[in-house]
Design a protein around this motif. Structure first.
Motif, short mmCIF file in Angstrom:
data_model
loop_
_atom_site.label_atom_id
_atom_site.label_comp_id
_atom_site.label_asym_id
_atom_site.label_seq_id
_atom_site.Cartn_x
_atom_site.Cartn_y
_atom_site.Cartn_z
N LEU A 33 1.48 -1.42 -0.07
CA LEU A 33 0.02 0.04 0.21
C LEU A 33 0.96 1.08 -0.28
O LEU A 33 0.30 2.02 -0.39
N ALA A 34 2.41 0.86 0.78
CA ALA A 34 2.92 2.66 1.10
C ALA A 34 3.71 2.47 -0.84
O ALA A 34 3.76 3.94 -1.13
N GLU A 35 3.40 1.43 -0.89
CA GLU A 35 4.58 1.55 -2.33
C GLU A 35 3.42 2.32 -3.43
O GLU A 35 4.21 3.43 -4.07
N GLN A 36 2.28 1.68 -3.36
CA GLN A 36 1.06 2.96 -3.94
C GLN A 36 0.85 3.59 -3.71
O GLN A 36 -0.21 4.10 -4.48
N ASP A 37 1.32 4.32 -2.76
CA ASP A 37 1.26 5.71 -2.48
C ASP A 37 -0.91 6.05 -2.18
O ASP A 37 -1.41 6.99 -1.80
N VAL A 38 -1.39 4.79 -1.53
CA VAL A 38 -3.44 4.81 -0.85
C VAL A 38 -3.11 3.53 0.24
O VAL A 38 -1.87 3.50 0.54
N THR A 39 -3.45 4.59 0.94
CA THR A 39 -4.26 4.20 2.18
C THR A 39 -5.59 3.10 2.24
O THR A 39 -6.00 2.30 2.89
N GLU A 40 -6.31 3.05 1.17
CA GLU A 40 -7.37 2.01 0.79
C GLU A 40 -7.53 1.24 -0.52
O GLU A 40 -7.05 1.92 -1.56
N LEU A 41 -7.89 0.44 -0.40
CA LEU A 41 -7.56 -0.43 -2.57
C LEU A 41 -8.36 -1.48 -1.82
O LEU A 41 -8.55 -2.13 -1.16
N GLU A 42 -9.27 -1.59 -2.90
CA GLU A 42 -9.66 -3.19 -3.42
C GLU A 42 -8.88 -4.22 -4.49
O GLU A 42 -7.70 -4.10 -5.66
N ILE A 43 -8.68 -5.40 -3.73
CA ILE A 43 -7.84 -6.42 -4.19
C ILE A 43 -9.05 -7.20 -4.38
O ILE A 43 -9.24 -8.12 -3.02
N GLY A 44 -9.05 -7.35 -5.50
CA GLY A 44 -10.39 -8.67 -5.06
C GLY A 44 -11.47 -8.83 -5.03
O GLY A 44 -11.38 -8.33 -5.10
N ARG A 45 -11.47 -9.97 -4.09
CA ARG A 45 -12.77 -9.39 -3.37
C ARG A 45 -12.74 -8.73 -2.24
O ARG A 45 -13.92 -9.06 -1.36
N HIS A 46 -12.00 -8.72 -1.69
CA HIS A 46 -11.42 -7.57 -0.60
C HIS A 46 -10.86 -6.14 -0.62
O HIS A 46 -10.74 -5.90 -1.67
N LYS A 47 -11.23 -5.57 0.60
CA LYS A 47 -11.22 -4.43 0.70
C LYS A 47 -10.15 -4.19 2.08
O LYS A 47 -10.66 -5.00 2.56
#
Length: 115
Positions: A33-47
């Motif tokens: 998440l740090a590498e993507q510079d985000v604090t929230e992300l949907e990955i597959g069927r999970h948030k």
């Protein structure tokens, strides 16, 4: 009783292994998440979400000086954030009195939910 003790030991060992794996996975996810510079992300069927929380870390010496009443100090015996919060809510001690006895540390918690 021997079987219960043996089973307890086995489960504690398994718990240590699970906690170790959870820690490694948490670190990997947090790094991603740090590498993507985000604090929230949907990955597959999970948030996946990072939640930031401030925690107070009390200095026992400063707290003892701020709470000279031995009766109050006996209720604590050592600084315990949940006990201190309870005493504040009950108005046994005031926030003003202990203002300089702690530092605030921001921690990040990882939440993973199904969509």
């Amino acid at each position: 009783m021997d079987n219960k003790v043996k089973r307890y030991y086995q489960l504690k060992q398994k718990q240590k292994e699970i906690e170790q794996e959870l820690s490694e996975l948490r670190n990997d996810i947090m790094t991603y998440l740090a590498e993507q510079d985000v604090t929230e992300l949907e990955i597959g069927r999970h948030k996946v979400k990072i939640v930031f929380q401030d925690r107070k870390e009390y200095d026992d010496n400063k707290l003892y000086d701020a709470l000279p009443d031995p009766g109050v100090w006996r209720m604590l015996s050592k600084s315990d954030s949940s006990k201190i919060t309870s005493l504040l809510k009950l108005n046994v001690i005031s926030e003003e009195k202990i203002r300089d006895t702690y530092s605030v540390k921001t921690v990040s918690l990882l939440q993973v939910d199904k969509k």
